[in-house]
Design a protein around this motif. Structure first.
Motif, PDB file in Angstrom:
ATOM      1  N   UNK A 155       0.829  -1.209   0.000  1.00  0.00           N
ATOM      2  CA  UNK A 155       0.000   0.000   0.000  1.00  0.00           C
ATOM      3  C   UNK A 155       0.861   1.256   0.000  1.00  0.00           C
ATOM      4  N   UNK A 156       1.928   1.247   0.784  1.00  0.00           N
ATOM      5  CA  UNK A 156       2.826   2.399   0.844  1.00  0.00           C
ATOM      6  C   UNK A 156       3.539   2.611  -0.498  1.00  0.00           C
ATOM      7  N   UNK A 157       3.947   1.515  -1.134  1.00  0.00           N
ATOM      8  CA  UNK A 157       4.589   1.616  -2.446  1.00  0.00           C
ATOM      9  C   UNK A 157       3.630   2.214  -3.468  1.00  0.00           C
ATOM     10  N   UNK A 158       2.404   1.733  -3.469  1.00  0.00           N
ATOM     11  CA  UNK A 158       1.434   2.213  -4.450  1.00  0.00           C
ATOM     12  C   UNK A 158       0.968   3.634  -4.157  1.00  0.00           C
ATOM     13  N   UNK A 159       0.991   4.038  -2.886  1.00  0.00           N
ATOM     14  CA  UNK A 159       0.605   5.401  -2.516  1.00  0.00           C
ATOM     15  C   UNK A 159       1.723   6.393  -2.812  1.00  0.00           C
ATOM     16  N   UNK A 160       2.940   5.976  -2.531  1.00  0.00           N
ATOM     17  CA  UNK A 160       4.104   6.845  -2.760  1.00  0.00           C
ATOM     18  C   UNK A 160       4.849   6.363  -3.997  1.00  0.00           C
ATOM     19  N   UNK A 161       5.929   5.640  -3.776  1.00  0.00           N
ATOM     20  CA  UNK A 161       6.732   5.059  -4.844  1.00  0.00           C
ATOM     21  C   UNK A 161       7.630   3.998  -4.232  1.00  0.00           C
ATOM     22  N   UNK A 162       8.241   3.177  -5.077  1.00  0.00           N
ATOM     23  CA  UNK A 162       9.178   2.193  -4.557  1.00  0.00           C
ATOM     24  C   UNK A 162      10.373   2.928  -3.975  1.00  0.00           C
ATOM     25  N   UNK A 163      10.800   2.586  -2.748  1.00  0.00           N
ATOM     26  CA  UNK A 163      11.778   3.413  -2.033  1.00  0.00           C
ATOM     27  C   UNK A 163      13.227   3.241  -2.455  1.00  0.00           C
ATOM     28  N   UNK A 164      13.517   2.282  -3.335  1.00  0.00           N
ATOM     29  CA  UNK A 164      14.903   1.984  -3.690  1.00  0.00           C
ATOM     30  C   UNK A 164      15.188   2.313  -5.154  1.00  0.00           C
ATOM     31  N   UNK A 165      16.474   2.503  -5.462  1.00  0.00           N
ATOM     32  CA  UNK A 165      16.898   2.734  -6.836  1.00  0.00           C
ATOM     33  C   UNK A 165      16.892   1.420  -7.616  1.00  0.00           C
ATOM     34  N   UNK A 166      17.260   1.502  -8.889  1.00  0.00           N
ATOM     35  CA  UNK A 166      17.252   0.305  -9.736  1.00  0.00           C
ATOM     36  C   UNK A 166      18.248  -0.738  -9.232  1.00  0.00           C
ATOM     37  N   UNK A 167      17.935  -2.003  -9.536  1.00  0.00           N
ATOM     38  CA  UNK A 167      18.738  -3.155  -9.148  1.00  0.00           C
ATOM     39  C   UNK A 167      18.864  -3.315  -7.632  1.00  0.00           C
ATOM     40  N   UNK A 168      17.811  -2.910  -6.930  1.00  0.00           N
ATOM     41  CA  UNK A 168      17.733  -3.105  -5.491  1.00  0.00           C
ATOM     42  C   UNK A 168      16.328  -3.594  -5.149  1.00  0.00           C
ATOM     43  N   UNK A 169      16.223  -4.484  -4.145  1.00  0.00           N
ATOM     44  CA  UNK A 169      14.911  -4.982  -3.757  1.00  0.00           C
ATOM     45  C   UNK A 169      14.784  -5.036  -2.241  1.00  0.00           C
ATOM     46  N   UNK A 170      13.556  -5.192  -1.772  1.00  0.00           N
ATOM     47  CA  UNK A 170      13.272  -5.289  -0.341  1.00  0.00           C
ATOM     48  C   UNK A 170      13.212  -6.755   0.069  1.00  0.00           C
ATOM     49  N   UNK A 171      13.937  -7.099   1.127  1.00  0.00           N
ATOM     50  CA  UNK A 171      13.892  -8.452   1.679  1.00  0.00           C
ATOM     51  C   UNK A 171      13.229  -8.396   3.046  1.00  0.00           C
ATOM     52  N   UNK A 172      12.050  -9.009   3.149  1.00  0.00           N
ATOM     53  CA  UNK A 172      11.242  -8.955   4.367  1.00  0.00           C
ATOM     54  C   UNK A 172      11.238 -10.320   5.044  1.00  0.00           C
ATOM     55  N   UNK A 173      11.484 -10.329   6.354  1.00  0.00           N
ATOM     56  CA  UNK A 173      11.364 -11.544   7.158  1.00  0.00           C
ATOM     57  C   UNK A 173      10.380 -11.288   8.295  1.00  0.00           C
TER      58      UNK A 173
END
Length: 261
Positions: A155-173
């Motif tokens: 929801x936060x990504x779709x409301x704002x934007x993806x928080x990282x630059x290209x070739x980076x991803x979020x790893x959630x545990x």
């Protein structure tokens, strides 16, 4: 309407995948492309030595016969999403078991996210940490905290934007606790995993020797600031780590130049 591509490494029938679909269906159009069988710890492997079949299971739901998570993302982005019509987000999971520390390099779950960002699509890998070899996950775990957390992040990504630059991803545990026990979200660095060797030697009925690799306990080197992913999970926080694919040891470039003189 936003469009999310979902995959995993536990296979298209995995309970974690079903929980992820349930969590994200209210937020976007969902397309699922998952391996036909479990591909845990396959890393960022791409199948080059044999053809792969993309098989329709249900509406917007596919499995890749004997494919890896990387295959799933690669094939779907080049067949189901053609002519530059990419999904808004790729989410990989919900993996059964942790993907923390250097385990990220083994992880098929994380590797699907790696492939997505290489292809220019923002991505998230999400994993459910287990208490005891994942017996509780396989016996009816409801993934409530994982579902709540991924909804919050997307929801936060779709409301704002993806928080990282290209070739980076979020790893959630996700810690193995109920929703009301969680202390919140903590942004964590990747921890220093300590490995043992759990390799078992056996002999089959024909007298042939074989080996089976077992599970390693989640053991890590304590960090000075207690801010790694392992420590966040231990303290009952959802851990989110920003991961980048540049594996250059930048601090050692000058050292290596001097060493070669």
């Amino acid at each position: 309407m936003k469009h999310i591509l979902i995959t995993n490494d536990d296979g298209y029938e995995a309970v974690g995948l079903k929980a992820l679909i349930d969590a994200l269906s209210p937020l976007a159009k969902i397309t699922v492309v998952a391996p036909a069988t479990e591909k845990s710890a396959c890393g960022h492997s791409l199948t080059l030595t044999k053809p792969l079949r993309l098989l329709n299971v249900d509406d917007d739901f596919y499995k890749v016969d004997d494919g890896t998570p990387t295959d799933c993302v690669f094939i779907s982005l080049n067949t189901l999403f053609k002519d530059g019509n990419k999904p808004d987000l790729v989410v990989s999971g919900i993996n059964i078991g942790a993907n923390m520390g250097e385990d990220i390099t083994y992880s098929g779950t994380a590797s699907a996210a790696m492939e997505a960002v290489l292809q220019g699509v923002p991505a998230i890998a999400i994993s459910q940490v287990c208490k005891d070899k994942c017996h509780e996950i396989k016996n009816g775990w409801d993934f409530a905290l994982a579902k709540k957390s991924i909804q919050q992040v997307v929801k936060k990504i779709f409301t704002k934007e993806f928080p990282l630059d290209e070739r980076k991803f979020l790893n959630i545990n996700i810690p193995p606790i109920d929703v009301d026990e969680c202390k919140g979200i903590k942004i964590s660095k990747v921890g220093y995993r300590e490995y043992g060797n759990d390799t078992h030697r056996h002999v089959n009925p024909r007298g042939e020797e074989y080996y089976w690799i077992g599970l390693h306990p989640l053991v890590w080197k304590q960090s000075d600031d207690l801010m790694c992913d392992f420590e966040s999970i231990k303290a009952n926080y959802v851990s989110i780590s920003p991961i980048h694919l540049d594996m250059t040891s930048h601090d050692d470039i000058e050292k290596l130049k001097h060493w070669f003189k």
